[in-house]
Scaffold this motif. Structure first.
Motif, PDB file in Angstrom:
ATOM      1  N   PRO A  55      12.977  18.470  65.625  1.00 57.11           N
ATOM      2  CA  PRO A  55      14.173  18.451  66.338  1.00 57.11           C
ATOM      3  C   PRO A  55      15.409  18.514  65.456  1.00 57.11           C
ATOM      4  O   PRO A  55      16.336  17.839  65.517  1.00 57.11           O
ATOM      5  CB  PRO A  55      14.263  17.360  67.119  1.00 57.11           C
ATOM      6  N   ALA A  56      15.200  19.262  64.356  1.00 61.11           N
ATOM      7  CA  ALA A  56      16.529  19.317  63.203  1.00 61.11           C
ATOM      8  C   ALA A  56      15.976  20.516  62.295  1.00 61.11           C
ATOM      9  O   ALA A  56      14.653  20.781  62.165  1.00 61.11           O
ATOM     10  CB  ALA A  56      16.514  18.210  62.538  1.00 61.11           C
ATOM     11  N   GLY A  73      10.422  17.767  55.221  1.00 57.13           N
ATOM     12  CA  GLY A  73      11.624  17.117  55.204  1.00 57.13           C
ATOM     13  C   GLY A  73      12.425  17.359  56.480  1.00 57.13           C
ATOM     14  O   GLY A  73      13.062  18.380  56.605  1.00 57.13           O
ATOM     15  N   GLN A  74      12.516  16.403  57.303  1.00 53.76           N
ATOM     16  CA  GLN A  74      13.450  16.751  58.507  1.00 53.76           C
ATOM     17  C   GLN A  74      14.764  16.136  58.408  1.00 53.76           C
ATOM     18  O   GLN A  74      14.984  14.865  58.023  1.00 53.76           O
ATOM     19  CB  GLN A  74      12.775  16.021  59.486  1.00 53.76           C
ATOM     20  N   ASN A  75      15.693  17.071  58.356  1.00 56.22           N
ATOM     21  CA  ASN A  75      17.114  16.560  58.074  1.00 56.22           C
ATOM     22  C   ASN A  75      17.490  15.473  58.826  1.00 56.22           C
ATOM     23  O   ASN A  75      17.258  15.589  59.911  1.00 56.22           O
ATOM     24  CB  ASN A  75      18.148  17.844  58.155  1.00 56.22           C
ATOM     25  N   TYR A  76      18.117  14.296  58.421  1.00 55.60           N
ATOM     26  CA  TYR A  76      18.672  13.144  59.059  1.00 55.60           C
ATOM     27  C   TYR A  76      17.437  12.235  59.456  1.00 55.60           C
ATOM     28  O   TYR A  76      18.065  11.332  59.982  1.00 55.60           O
ATOM     29  CB  TYR A  76      19.781  13.689  60.063  1.00 55.60           C
ATOM     30  N   ASP A  77      15.994  12.477  59.092  1.00 51.72           N
ATOM     31  CA  ASP A  77      14.962  11.743  59.829  1.00 51.72           C
ATOM     32  C   ASP A  77      14.018  11.646  59.065  1.00 51.72           C
ATOM     33  O   ASP A  77      12.910  11.034  59.399  1.00 51.72           O
ATOM     34  CB  ASP A  77      14.633  12.492  61.254  1.00 51.72           C
ATOM     35  N   GLY A  78      14.268  11.854  57.641  1.00 48.58           N
ATOM     36  CA  GLY A  78      13.141  11.327  56.803  1.00 48.58           C
ATOM     37  C   GLY A  78      12.182  12.384  56.383  1.00 48.58           C
ATOM     38  O   GLY A  78      12.329  13.519  56.713  1.00 48.58           O
TER      39      GLY A  78
END
Length: 300
Positions: A55-56, A73-78
């Motif tokens: 979801p990013a 690498g999920q942006n803003y979620d690690g």
């Protein structure tokens, strides 16, 4: 030099930002602004399979060949780890709330470049952050690893490159490299040169043995250079740009050999974001804002 467009992979619903190779020479992974993580087979081009829907946006993928796991690498979620065979998430870690621009795995450590300027070093087996290296307030954008000198080069949005010791996890050198953000860094396969490029559209060659002295400064593209990579045999390298083109260079002389664009080779119609040069028939894969992956066969 001859360039032939072998195939086009369609299926992403937004810009494609990142690529990585899989367990076999024919397997590749892609991800981008739509959050879709997709596996493709170069020998079976119509069989793309969705591994995950994040979801990013995803700017960074890294396949761990030893454990056969895909780091996302999920942006803003690690960081999320996916088993590509089972198509399921194995584990995740909220290591940051920042964007993740690059991931490289070397010697049981994962180096992660973050938009808040932090370079996070993770223990792959334990899946924990071992060290935070904060040497700039600007984004860490790109990572390259030299296994011969055991150094890690990182390009930053403050226009500089930092060289770290891969064993001591310490800063060794600062290079004031470009006039704008450094989007891509890559060591030559023999470890002698570091190549860098970015928003200023210049390609720079640094002599690693001679304390990273500048060897060449080439005005290589019209707009930002997003990525560069070497061919598997080390004889060539390619650059891709926001100017919609891919350029192929001689690795020994740094001479431009070929321009791949829309007019000449039915290339991409928008920014080319990432390259991957596969050992499978020496095929070069490119990913673009046009939502497509293109597969190129390059022969000399």
């Amino acid at each position: 030099m001859q360039v032939h467009k072998i195939d086009t992979f369609a299926g992403h619903r937004d810009c494609v930002y990142t690529l990585d190779a899989g367990a076999s020479p024919t397997e590749i992974f892609s991800a981008g602004a739509d959050g879709m993580v997709v596996r493709w087979q170069l020998d079976k081009p119509d069989l793309g399979s969705l591994l995950a829907r994040i979801p990013a946006s995803v700017y960074a993928l890294a396949f761990d060949p030893e454990r056969k796991q895909l780091w996302v690498g999920q942006n803003y979620d690690g960081i999320h780890i996916i088993d590509p065979v089972q198509k399921q998430e194995i584990r995740s870690a909220q290591i940051t709330s920042a964007a993740i621009f690059d991931i490289k795995i070397f010697d049981d450590l994962a180096w992660v470049a973050l938009s808040d300027g932090v370079l996070a070093v993770m223990d792959v087996a334990e899946f924990v952050v071992k060290k935070h290296l904060k040497v700039s307030d600007k984004s860490a954008r790109s990572i390259a690893i030299n296994p011969l000198s055991r150094e890690v080069a990182v390009g930053y949005s403050d226009n500089g490159i930092r060289i770290f010791d891969a064993d001591l996890l310490m800063l060794k050198r600062v290079i004031p490299a470009h006039t704008n953000s450094v989007f891509t860094v890559q060591y030559s396969p023999d470890g002698r040169f570091l190549l860098s490029a970015g928003r200023d559209a210049h390609l720079k060659i640094w002599d690693v043995v001679d304390q990273y002295s500048l060897q060449q400064d080439i005005a290589a593209h019209l707009f930002a250079i997003n990525h560069l990579c070497y061919s598997p045999d080390g004889a060539l390298f390619a650059t891709c740009s926001m100017d919609k083109s891919i350029k192929v260079w001689d690795a020994a002389t740094f001479r431009l050999l070929k321009v791949i664009d829309r007019a000449r080779h039915a290339g991409h119609g928008t920014s080319v974001n990432k390259l991957l040069w596969s050992s499978y028939h020496q095929q070069l894969i490119s990913a673009s804002d046009d939502r497509l992956l293109s597969v190129w066969e390059i022969t000399r």
